[in-house]
Design a protein around this motif. Structure first.
Motif, mmCIF file in Angstrom:
data_model
loop_
_atom_site.group_PDB
_atom_site.id
_atom_site.type_symbol
_atom_site.label_atom_id
_atom_site.label_comp_id
_atom_site.label_asym_id
_atom_site.label_seq_id
_atom_site.Cartn_x
_atom_site.Cartn_y
_atom_site.Cartn_z
ATOM 1 N N ARG A 20 0.831 -1.214 0.000
ATOM 2 C CA ARG A 20 0.000 0.000 0.000
ATOM 3 C C ARG A 20 0.864 1.262 0.000
ATOM 4 O O ARG A 20 0.504 2.269 -0.608
ATOM 5 N N ILE A 21 1.972 1.184 0.728
ATOM 6 C CA ILE A 21 2.868 2.348 0.790
ATOM 7 C C ILE A 21 3.600 2.503 -0.543
ATOM 8 O O ILE A 21 3.757 3.616 -1.056
ATOM 9 N N ALA A 24 1.413 4.197 -2.875
ATOM 10 C CA ALA A 24 1.361 5.646 -2.638
ATOM 11 C C ALA A 24 2.567 6.325 -3.282
ATOM 12 O O ALA A 24 2.452 7.402 -3.885
ATOM 13 N N ARG A 27 2.361 7.225 -6.803
ATOM 14 C CA ARG A 27 1.529 8.394 -7.138
ATOM 15 C C ARG A 27 2.361 9.658 -7.336
ATOM 16 O O ARG A 27 1.796 10.717 -7.622
ATOM 17 N N THR A 99 -10.552 10.179 4.639
ATOM 18 C CA THR A 99 -10.063 8.826 4.356
ATOM 19 C C THR A 99 -11.130 7.989 3.659
ATOM 20 O O THR A 99 -10.898 7.461 2.573
ATOM 21 N N ILE A 123 -7.839 14.051 -1.289
ATOM 22 C CA ILE A 123 -7.071 12.865 -0.881
ATOM 23 C C ILE A 123 -8.060 11.928 -0.193
ATOM 24 O O ILE A 123 -8.591 12.261 0.874
ATOM 25 N N GLN A 125 -9.665 7.502 -0.003
ATOM 26 C CA GLN A 125 -9.565 6.100 -0.427
ATOM 27 C C GLN A 125 -10.646 5.754 -1.435
ATOM 28 O O GLN A 125 -10.561 4.725 -2.089
ATOM 29 N N HIS A 141 -5.482 6.616 -2.160
ATOM 30 C CA HIS A 141 -4.522 5.870 -1.336
ATOM 31 C C HIS A 141 -5.282 4.779 -0.613
ATOM 32 O O HIS A 141 -6.518 4.797 -0.554
ATOM 33 N N GLN A 142 -4.547 3.833 -0.030
ATOM 34 C CA GLN A 142 -5.152 2.815 0.826
ATOM 35 C C GLN A 142 -4.386 2.753 2.130
ATOM 36 O O GLN A 142 -3.224 2.359 2.155
ATOM 37 N N ALA A 146 -0.177 5.135 3.793
ATOM 38 C CA ALA A 146 -0.187 5.610 2.406
ATOM 39 C C ALA A 146 -0.641 7.065 2.349
ATOM 40 O O ALA A 146 -0.126 7.865 1.562
ATOM 41 N N LYS A 147 -1.602 7.418 3.200
ATOM 42 C CA LYS A 147 -2.039 8.817 3.215
ATOM 43 C C LYS A 147 -0.895 9.731 3.646
ATOM 44 O O LYS A 147 -0.675 10.787 3.049
ATOM 45 N N VAL A 150 1.410 10.146 0.696
ATOM 46 C CA VAL A 150 0.837 11.035 -0.327
ATOM 47 C C VAL A 150 0.943 12.496 0.131
ATOM 48 O O VAL A 150 1.344 13.378 -0.643
#
Lengths: 340, 340
Positions: A20-21, A24, A27, A99, A123, A125, A141-142, A146-147, A150
């Motif tokens: 997941r990271i 990100a 992106r 989120t 931003i 999910q 993002h997930q 990850a947020k 980002v």
């Protein structure tokens, strides 16, 4: 009720934690394109807008942007809607964060930003959510790590575009190393976090203190995890306020969690810890300086460590509380159940 | 321990209550001269700096300055010192506030502002204090109401100098009427505040909610009065955050005080109240809309009402807590007693 062993084992770390990271990080070109477009169109100020955990999640970005040549305002969505500050206008970049994307007032804040002609970047999910639908441009993002990645990409990209990030390349190196840094942090701190939850899961009230980029991580832990998801009274206090009022609550019985990192505000937390160690037997320091953060250049440890603390570490601590208390983090009285 | 009659009568209102506010109004030429000098020298941004109650006391001014054409940052003194935001410089106006003037980090923030060549204006009761000595220019006041009036004069004067206060004359009319408005507020709300303290003085934890100019009045009540001066657990929550986490704590037994006024953020508090009235039997609304504010022009009621709520009303509520609990507001465990 205090128990001597956890009610259940702590949750397993998701299989796709690092993936997941990585997603990100992928992106980055997208984030940079958004920033370039916004800056080219003309940006005089930056608004970081959200509610609850999504607002508090701006903590590291907000402090990163201390070095920005243009002002940055971090504002609750409904405060923005009802106060309508004069600075919000066609030359604003409005970053909208939600989120799960379901927060109605955050969607309305995106609509307000659209009306005034601001540049908007959402931003979330969920692109199909009300917030996702209200933002003309989205970065998806997930997960909470990850947020943070980002938002960090966004921050460094903005600083770079504004000529205020001489160490941009090093920051990107650090972020590239971050999937392993986030993941090893769990293993390195798990035993400590387990001890904190073991000690505090049955306390009626817990104080949580943080400074700088971690001031709102204290809010996240207190309001999102302990109040919302554990139904435990929790008091978030900025380290800079603690010794000007809240410290009068301290007795040997007062449980306090202090979040510290290697950022420039570290001395503020250290001062609080020195006080607490004299007067309380229930001080728990969760210190980002203990993380190895493999692959992260020395100069970028404070930056990456803060991202890890503000997401993975406070979230993992909540999972340990869940394991000890037996109160599922997903249990709710009202959220998603009643209208409000 | 809950009691059915107050332990002692509530404190008498000081004889010089109105005179202190009149004295603050007499500072108007002085405040305007400071502002004119600063704006003439060139001001790109405004920093409002303090700790604890002095930081929270900027709440109404901070929101008044939403209409400023230049950005305003409200920052804890130690956060400013350790973060050193790029915006702080020779074209900053730094307002330093410390009621008693004894806060070392606030004095150091004034020194930092001096080093970077900023314009500095100190607001304190004591010119001989460390903060008083660290500020090249001071405006003195006596009491929390007088401080709100000085800060309001400063805010309107700044907006006027920046061309953003078409209603400046009306605001000055309103402030001229404020000594009576502050004083009558006590008589008008005293019975209600007594009932709140009667109901909550023995509660182990109280939540305090506010929005906009009263968001930090909730901090003042929770951290300065209930935690520091009553040794009672208290949780301050912004109205805009309450329904995104903290509301999961609500049961029929959860005591919540909601501070509301007539400012534009009022709907945020009303939404919280609607929720609480469905699920808690211990909701206490302290509503500035109930004040008569004699002599204050209708359009200026939200502005003056907020000054009264953020100082007199939360302070008076604390005095009622003192009367019911028997715990003197002056009692301390650590403050002024140990080094920290």
């Amino acid at each position: 009720m205090s128990v001597t062993t956890p009610t259940a084992p702590v949750r397993a770390v998701p299989e796709d934690f690092a993936a997941r990271i990585e997603a990100a990080l992928a992106r980055r070109p997208e984030v940079e394109a958004h920033v370039e477009r916004a800056v080219a169109a003309g940006v005089d100020n930056i608004f970081l807008v959200g509610c609850g955990g999504s607002l508090f999640g701006f903590g590291p970005l907000r402090v990163l942007l201390d070095r920005s040549p243009i002002p940055c305002f971090t504002v609750n969505a409904d405060e923005l809607l009802t106060r309508r500050p004069a600075a919000l206008g066609a030359r604003s970049l409005v970053v909208i964060s939600s989120t799960n994307g379901g927060t109605a007032e955050t969607a309305r804040a995106a609509e307000l930003a659209t009306q005034v002609g601001a540049q908007i970047l959402g931003i979330t999910q969920d692109p199909a959510s009300v917030v996702g639908q209200a933002c003309p441009e989205l970065v998806l993002h997930q997960g909470i790590e990850a947020k943070q990645v980002v938002l960090a990409l966004l921050g460094w990209s903005l600083l770079d575009a504004l000529g205020a990030a001489p160490e941009h390349a090093e920051a990107m190196t650090a972020l590239q190393a971050s999937p392993a840094a986030f993941r090893t942090a769990i293993d390195e701190m798990d035993a400590d976090l387990d001890r904190v939850a073991a000690a505090l899961h049955a306390e009626p009230v817990v104080y949580v203190v943080g400074s700088g980029p971690l001031e709102s991580a204290a809010d996240t832990l207190a309001m999102c995890y302990l109040q919302e998801m554990q139904w435990k009274h929790a008091v978030a206090v900025g380290s800079g306020e603690f010794l000007h009022g809240p410290f009068e609550m301290v007795t040997e019985d007062l449980p306090v969690i202090v979040l510290t990192g290697e950022d420039t505000t570290r001395p503020m937390g250290e001062r609080v810890i020195r006080f607490l160690e004299r007067y309380s037997d229930k001080v728990h320091v969760v210190d980002g300086a203990r993380l190895t953060l493999p692959g992260v250049p020395e100069a970028m440890r404070p930056f990456v460590g803060t991202l890890v603390m503000a997401s993975t570490i406070v979230g993992r601590l909540a999972e340990h509380f869940e394991a000890w208390s037996g109160h599922a983090l997903s249990e709710r009285r009202y959220m998603w159940k009643v209208d409000y």
